[in-house]
Design an enzyme around this catalytic site. Structure first.
Site, PDB file in Angstrom:
ATOM      1  N   VAL A 143       0.773  -1.076   0.154  1.00 41.29           N
ATOM      2  CA  VAL A 143       0.145   0.062  -0.036  1.00 41.29           C
ATOM      3  C   VAL A 143       0.965   1.153  -0.022  1.00 41.29           C
ATOM      4  O   VAL A 143       0.664   2.148  -0.821  1.00 41.29           O
ATOM      5  CB  VAL A 143      -0.808  -0.044   1.192  1.00 41.29           C
ATOM      6  CG1 VAL A 143      -1.597   1.447   1.274  1.00 41.29           C
ATOM      7  CG2 VAL A 143      -2.111  -1.219   1.057  1.00 41.29           C
ATOM      8  N   GLU A 144       1.951   1.100   0.774  1.00 42.20           N
ATOM      9  CA  GLU A 144       2.736   2.526   0.781  1.00 42.20           C
ATOM     10  C   GLU A 144       3.670   2.839  -0.457  1.00 42.20           C
ATOM     11  O   GLU A 144       3.681   3.893  -0.791  1.00 42.20           O
ATOM     12  CB  GLU A 144       3.888   2.181   2.334  1.00 42.20           C
ATOM     13  CG  GLU A 144       3.070   2.145   3.349  1.00 42.20           C
ATOM     14  CD  GLU A 144       2.597   3.439   3.799  1.00 42.20           C
ATOM     15  OE1 GLU A 144       2.794   4.584   3.349  1.00 42.20           O
ATOM     16  OE2 GLU A 144       1.704   3.515   4.878  1.00 42.20           O
ATOM     17  N   THR A 145       4.050   1.949  -1.205  1.00 38.51           N
ATOM     18  CA  THR A 145       4.906   2.030  -2.092  1.00 38.51           C
ATOM     19  C   THR A 145       5.078   1.363  -3.194  1.00 38.51           C
ATOM     20  O   THR A 145       5.990   1.170  -3.928  1.00 38.51           O
ATOM     21  CB  THR A 145       6.548   2.189  -1.554  1.00 38.51           C
ATOM     22  OG1 THR A 145       7.137   0.947  -1.195  1.00 38.51           O
ATOM     23  CG2 THR A 145       6.767   3.364  -0.385  1.00 38.51           C
TER      24      THR A 145
END
Length: 363
Positions: A143-145
């Protein structure tokens, strides 16, 4: 963003010249002796000379640093109006259906399986050492990167300085993170002007804010340094360490679906304050296995066919320590389950006839 044209371009050039002059003036003011009063007016690029001077002096005195060095770092910061725009309308402000569609995609699910397979040893070791399931670590990084592919295009120094001195609503938080960033760069021998991250100043594969980087980053690959920008293994260990330190309950789920046995039970909770038994008595029926004494919070998400209810358990709120949004914690939970399920299917042996195998004739 569109590029300026014609007369706008000339005005933009003039503005940039003035910004450069103003930055130089700001640096002179910050480095000046305390007896020289800094001009209180707002500089054209959005940084207050007084705020810059006060920050440099306070950080230098607090940590035994050279005020001139802190001033030199600040002098490289450039105000980024786009950062202010983005911080005021984050993805988490979208409706649940739109937000979910950003992250629960076939590409991201398959990418999660590939990331898991590529780093299976590190993920298993993180589970053993910190008690965090592999799929949760994978989902957060996904989700983050997008598993390290999209770590941000803003200079961290610019983002944090812009938000510290140009976004009053959360100035205290971002001023503290700017301070942490200066300490982080100094401790690791990094050039503060060369690090890139998100518009909020988050860094690396797991998108840690500088304060979290200082507190929770671990050297999980054993090379003597915790490098969250270049080492997926360090990122894996650091995410696991972060969740563990914030109270992850090993072996417990994050959320279970629920239904309402009466409309009066639809009051949602900001935190898990009631036991599952109390929620049942109030008219909330869990649709999964969960202990009656477990604390839970009733959550509601708007789907196309109406509201869907879930019971958020303590681990759900540990994920929220990473990003304080119900949408974020739910999408991490769901992506984790999707990745885990697909990996299980892909690792199952196929029947021989499915791959066209035939028995070898005896010669």
């Amino acid at each position: 963003m569109s590029q300026p044209k014609g007369g706008d371009a000339l005005r933009e050039i003039g503005r940039r010249v003035w910004v450069g002059m103003a930055l130089a003036m700001a640096l002179q003011w910050v480095a000046a002796p305390a007896s020289v009063a800094a001009a209180p007016e707002e500089l054209p690029q959005g940084f207050s000379a007084r705020a810059l001077e006060d920050f440099a002096q306070r950080v230098a005195q607090k940590h035994g640093l050279d005020p001139g060095e802190v001033s030199r770092v600040l002098g490289q910061a450039q105000f980024q109006p786009r950062v202010i725009e983005l911080i005021t309308r984050p993805a988490e402000s979208k409706p649940w259906i739109q937000y979910r569609e950003l992250f629960i995609t076939p590409k991201r699910i398959v990418g999660g399986v590939e990331f898991w397979d590529a780093h299976a040893e590190a993920l298993a070791r993180a589970r053993t050492q910190y008690g965090i399931p592999e799929e949760i670590i994978v989902a957060i990084i996904g989700v983050e990167t997008f598993y390290g592919e999209r770590t941000g295009s803003y200079r961290v120094l610019d983002a944090l300085a812009t938000l510290a001195f140009g976004y009053p609503r959360r100035s205290a938080y971002f001023t503290a993170e700017l301070e942490n960033f200066i300490l982080l760069a100094r401790a690791n021998g990094l050039d503060p002007s060369s690090l890139f991250g998100s518009y909020a100043g988050a860094i690396g594969i797991p998108q840690f804010m500088p304060g979290s980087y200082l507190a929770y980053a671990v050297d999980f690959d054993g090379d003597g340094k915790a490098d969250l920008s270049a080492s997926p293994v360090d990122a894996i260990g650091s995410v696991a360490h972060y969740l563990s330190r914030h109270g992850w309950a090993q072996g417990e789920p994050t959320a279970v679906p629920a239904s309402l046995t009466r409309p009066s039970a639809a009051q949602t909770d900001p935190k898990p304050r009631r036991t599952v038994a109390e929620l049942r008595a109030a008219g909330v029926q869990p649709l999964g296995t969960v202990a009656p004494e477990a604390k839970a919070a009733l959550l509601a998400f708007d789907e196309q066919d109406g509201k869907r209810y879930w019971l958020g358990l303590p681990n759900f709120f540990v994920i929220k320590r990473y990003n304080n949004s119900d949408l974020y914690a739910m999408v991490v939970s769901q992506l984790a389950e999707e990745v885990k399920a697909l990996r299980k299917v892909m690792r199952q042996p196929r029947p021989l006839d499915a791959v066209g195998a035939t028995s070898v004739p005896v010669q």
